[in-house]
Design a protein around this motif. Structure first.
Motif, PDB file in Angstrom:
ATOM      1  N   PRO A   1       0.812  -1.224   0.000  1.00  0.00           N
ATOM      2  CA  PRO A   1       0.000   0.000   0.000  1.00  0.00           C
ATOM      3  C   PRO A   1       0.846   1.276   0.000  1.00  0.00           C
ATOM      4  CG  PRO A   1      -0.966  -1.603   1.477  1.00  0.00           C
ATOM      5  CD  PRO A   1       0.358  -2.167   1.051  1.00  0.00           C
ATOM      6  N   ILE A   2       1.941   1.264   0.746  1.00  0.00           N
ATOM      7  CA  ILE A   2       2.840   2.422   0.769  1.00  0.00           C
ATOM      8  C   ILE A   2       3.461   2.623  -0.608  1.00  0.00           C
ATOM      9  CG2 ILE A   2       4.940   3.391   1.793  1.00  0.00           C
ATOM     10  CD1 ILE A   2       4.344   1.770   4.314  1.00  0.00           C
ATOM     11  N   ASP A   3       3.798   1.517  -1.276  1.00  0.00           N
ATOM     12  CA  ASP A   3       4.411   1.586  -2.600  1.00  0.00           C
ATOM     13  C   ASP A   3       3.456   2.174  -3.622  1.00  0.00           C
ATOM     14  OD1 ASP A   3       6.632   1.052  -4.362  1.00  0.00           O
ATOM     15  OD2 ASP A   3       5.469  -0.598  -5.199  1.00  0.00           O
ATOM     16  N   VAL A   4       2.171   1.837  -3.518  1.00  0.00           N
ATOM     17  CA  VAL A   4       1.175   2.374  -4.450  1.00  0.00           C
ATOM     18  C   VAL A   4       1.058   3.892  -4.287  1.00  0.00           C
ATOM     19  CG1 VAL A   4      -1.286   2.426  -5.049  1.00  0.00           C
ATOM     20  CG2 VAL A   4      -0.152   0.235  -4.606  1.00  0.00           C
ATOM     21  N   VAL A   5       0.977   4.350  -3.041  1.00  0.00           N
ATOM     22  CA  VAL A   5       0.880   5.792  -2.777  1.00  0.00           C
ATOM     23  C   VAL A   5       2.133   6.504  -3.281  1.00  0.00           C
ATOM     24  CG1 VAL A   5       0.731   7.554  -0.968  1.00  0.00           C
ATOM     25  CG2 VAL A   5      -0.631   5.462  -0.790  1.00  0.00           C
TER      26      VAL A   5
ATOM     27  N   GLY B   1       4.133  10.108 -10.079  1.00  0.00           N
ATOM     28  CA  GLY B   1       3.716  10.051 -11.475  1.00  0.00           C
ATOM     29  C   GLY B   1       3.526  11.435 -12.086  1.00  0.00           C
ATOM     30  N   LEU B   2       3.209  11.464 -13.367  1.00  0.00           N
ATOM     31  CA  LEU B   2       3.032  12.734 -14.074  1.00  0.00           C
ATOM     32  C   LEU B   2       1.774  13.470 -13.628  1.00  0.00           C
ATOM     33  CD1 LEU B   2       3.999  11.646 -17.730  1.00  0.00           C
ATOM     34  CD2 LEU B   2       5.431  12.802 -16.020  1.00  0.00           C
ATOM     35  N   GLU B   3       0.853  12.761 -12.976  1.00  0.00           N
ATOM     36  CA  GLU B   3      -0.393  13.380 -12.531  1.00  0.00           C
ATOM     37  C   GLU B   3      -0.428  13.561 -11.013  1.00  0.00           C
ATOM     38  OE1 GLU B   3      -3.548  11.025 -14.107  1.00  0.00           O
ATOM     39  OE2 GLU B   3      -3.031  11.435 -16.185  1.00  0.00           O
ATOM     40  N   SER B   4       0.743  13.680 -10.425  1.00  0.00           N
ATOM     41  CA  SER B   4       0.824  13.837  -8.971  1.00  0.00           C
ATOM     42  C   SER B   4       0.217  15.154  -8.496  1.00  0.00           C
ATOM     43  CB  SER B   4       2.279  13.762  -8.510  1.00  0.00           C
ATOM     44  OG  SER B   4       3.052  14.782  -9.119  1.00  0.00           O
ATOM     45  N   HIS B   5       0.051  16.115  -9.432  1.00  0.00           N
ATOM     46  CA  HIS B   5      -0.517  17.421  -9.063  1.00  0.00           C
ATOM     47  C   HIS B   5      -1.962  17.293  -8.566  1.00  0.00           C
ATOM     48  CE1 HIS B   5      -1.542  16.732 -13.337  1.00  0.00           C
ATOM     49  NE2 HIS B   5      -2.681  17.326 -13.026  1.00  0.00           N
TER      50      HIS B   5
ATOM     51  N   SER C   1      -1.287  16.064  -0.927  1.00  0.00           N
ATOM     52  CA  SER C   1      -0.260  15.485  -0.072  1.00  0.00           C
ATOM     53  C   SER C   1      -0.356  13.970  -0.173  1.00  0.00           C
ATOM     54  CB  SER C   1      -0.467  15.908   1.381  1.00  0.00           C
ATOM     55  OG  SER C   1      -1.722  15.410   1.860  1.00  0.00           O
ATOM     56  N   SER C   2       0.555  13.283   0.485  1.00  0.00           N
ATOM     57  CA  SER C   2       0.518  11.818   0.487  1.00  0.00           C
ATOM     58  C   SER C   2      -0.765  11.308   1.134  1.00  0.00           C
ATOM     59  CB  SER C   2       1.741  11.258   1.236  1.00  0.00           C
ATOM     60  OG  SER C   2       2.946  11.604   0.592  1.00  0.00           O
ATOM     61  N   TRP C   3      -1.192  11.981   2.215  1.00  0.00           N
ATOM     62  CA  TRP C   3      -2.424  11.566   2.881  1.00  0.00           C
ATOM     63  C   TRP C   3      -3.635  11.790   1.987  1.00  0.00           C
ATOM     64  CZ3 TRP C   3      -4.115   8.364   6.165  1.00  0.00           C
ATOM     65  CH2 TRP C   3      -5.395   8.485   6.712  1.00  0.00           C
ATOM     66  N   ASP C   4      -3.642  12.907   1.246  1.00  0.00           N
ATOM     67  CA  ASP C   4      -4.739  13.178   0.310  1.00  0.00           C
ATOM     68  C   ASP C   4      -4.776  12.110  -0.774  1.00  0.00           C
ATOM     69  OD1 ASP C   4      -6.872  14.866  -0.862  1.00  0.00           O
ATOM     70  OD2 ASP C   4      -5.408  15.188  -2.467  1.00  0.00           O
TER      71      ASP C   4
ATOM     72  N   VAL D   1      -3.883   8.978  -0.343  1.00  0.00           N
ATOM     73  CA  VAL D   1      -4.470   7.803   0.314  1.00  0.00           C
ATOM     74  C   VAL D   1      -5.993   7.913   0.315  1.00  0.00           C
ATOM     75  CG1 VAL D   1      -4.723   6.589   2.512  1.00  0.00           C
ATOM     76  CG2 VAL D   1      -2.467   7.358   1.778  1.00  0.00           C
ATOM     77  N   VAL D   2      -6.493   9.086   0.718  1.00  0.00           N
ATOM     78  CA  VAL D   2      -7.941   9.301   0.813  1.00  0.00           C
ATOM     79  C   VAL D   2      -8.610   9.169  -0.555  1.00  0.00           C
ATOM     80  CG1 VAL D   2      -9.730  10.993   1.352  1.00  0.00           C
ATOM     81  CG2 VAL D   2      -7.741  10.767   2.855  1.00  0.00           C
ATOM     82  N   GLN D   3      -8.008   9.781  -1.583  1.00  0.00           N
ATOM     83  CA  GLN D   3      -8.605   9.732  -2.924  1.00  0.00           C
ATOM     84  C   GLN D   3      -8.618   8.316  -3.492  1.00  0.00           C
ATOM     85  OE1 GLN D   3      -8.006  12.650  -5.949  1.00  0.00           O
ATOM     86  NE2 GLN D   3      -7.063  14.132  -4.546  1.00  0.00           N
ATOM     87  N   ILE D   4      -7.545   7.581  -3.288  1.00  0.00           N
ATOM     88  CA  ILE D   4      -7.502   6.201  -3.780  1.00  0.00           C
ATOM     89  C   ILE D   4      -8.580   5.370  -3.095  1.00  0.00           C
ATOM     90  CG2 ILE D   4      -6.150   4.060  -3.813  1.00  0.00           C
ATOM     91  CD1 ILE D   4      -3.641   5.775  -4.095  1.00  0.00           C
TER      92      ILE D   4
END
Length: 328
Positions: free
Chosen positions: A258-262, A268-272, A276-279, A281-284
């Motif tokens: 799970p950490i690797d997926v986040v 990625g190119l769409e990280s914008h 944040s990392s927590w956001d 997690v929430v969106q996924i």
């Protein structure tokens, strides 16, 4: 009455033989790793052995890393490009041939050598610091040494390397790829995003690498101790080193995918899209569900098991050779 100054004094002979045996055991222990009595190693040797092992390993296992990254970047909320691992392999081969699985290799190859060097050097250093005067390392010490090794490699090497790798692989899936090569891609990333553009996803990378190495060194060390059966200087051989390395790799995959997926999404190119990392997690979780955190598990399992097994095996062999020619 025996003369205490005589070299044939039984007590002196006993002490001499005892000291010789201790020296022999100490030298033999130099060829073992992880928590064994007298198994302290010079970090300089670990830099060389780790670098060689890391370079060879990535050349062998990169195709599985490529497939894993493609699947993790393929969002369920959008139109999925791949139906699964097999479909990803078929599409990649159909569109780009065999060498399509090696796109982005340069970014990982340039980083794998220093990554493995830093990892093993820091592990050996911390192990030396945390072991007792006899070279014994506790279970907690093994966990801390692995954690420290993983966190150090994450900050110094892995985060920028992984960010560049993910962007390269993601770029190759676009209709008109922008990166013409490794150095052109790096220059473009730095020009558009600055130095910290290659440090996106730093927190999940530190968490991933820290837990990775903590689990791997802990599992490998304990399996090795079990096989040695109390004979801490016993060489378990390449076969068992390979098998135990693979099992240690598998344990780390199930422990932190799970950490690797986040981390992958944040790099990625769409990280914008993520604040944040927590956001992330929430969106996924909201858009794709819990199982999305385990995307790419199968190819990652194959890649990591082979990775850890190969690295530990080559590292042991190179280290044994260095122990023979470089006395420390």
């Amino acid at each position: 009455m025996l003369n205490s100054g005589n070299s044939t004094n039984p007590m002196l002979l006993h002490n001499k033989l005892h000291n010789n045996n201790e020296t022999t055991r100490w030298l033999a222990s130099a060829a073992t790793t992880g928590g064994s009595k007298g198994s302290r190693r010079h970090p300089g040797k670990a830099i060389l052995a780790g670098g060689i092992a890391g370079g060879i390993e990535i050349m062998i296992t990169f195709p599985t890393e490529y497939v894993k990254t493609q699947l993790q970047l393929d969002e369920k909320s959008a139109t999925p490009k791949f139906k699964g691992v097999t479909d990803c392999i078929k599409q990649t081969y159909r569109g780009h041939g065999f060498f399509g699985f090696y796109r982005g290799l340069s970014s990982l190859l340039y980083g794998s050598i220093p990554k493995a060097s830093v990892r093993f050097a820091m592990f050996e250093y911390l192990k030396n610091q945390l072991s007792d005067e006899k070279g014994n390392l506790s279970q907690g010490g093994t966990l801390l040494s692995g954690l420290g090794a993983g966190m150090t490699e994450a900050v110094l090497v892995v985060c920028p390397m992984e960010t560049i790798k993910v962007k390269f692989i993601h770029d190759q899936t676009q209709p008109s790829p922008r990166y013409r090569g490794f150095f052109h891609g790096v220059r473009l990333i730095l020009r558009e995003e600055g130095f910290f553009g290659v440090y996106k996803g730093l927190l999940p990378t530190i968490l991933k690498q820290g837990t990775n190495q903590m689990i791997r060194f802990f599992v490998f060390t304990n399996l090795k101790k079990w096989k040695q059966g109390g004979e801490n200087t016993k060489n378990i051989g390449s076969f068992y080193t390979f098998i135990f390395g693979g099992l240690a790799g598998a344990a780390s995959v199930f422990g932190n995918t799970p950490i690797d997926v986040v981390k992958t999404r944040m790099q990625g190119l769409e990280s914008h899209k993520y604040k944040s990392s927590w956001d992330c997690v929430v969106q996924i979780f909201k858009k794709e569900g819990v199982m999305a955190f385990y995307k790419g598990t199968i190819p990652r399992l194959g890649r990591v098991c082979a990775d850890v097994a190969i690295v530990f095996t080559i590292y042991e062999k190179v280290m044994q050779a260095l122990d023979y020619v470089w006395k420390t």
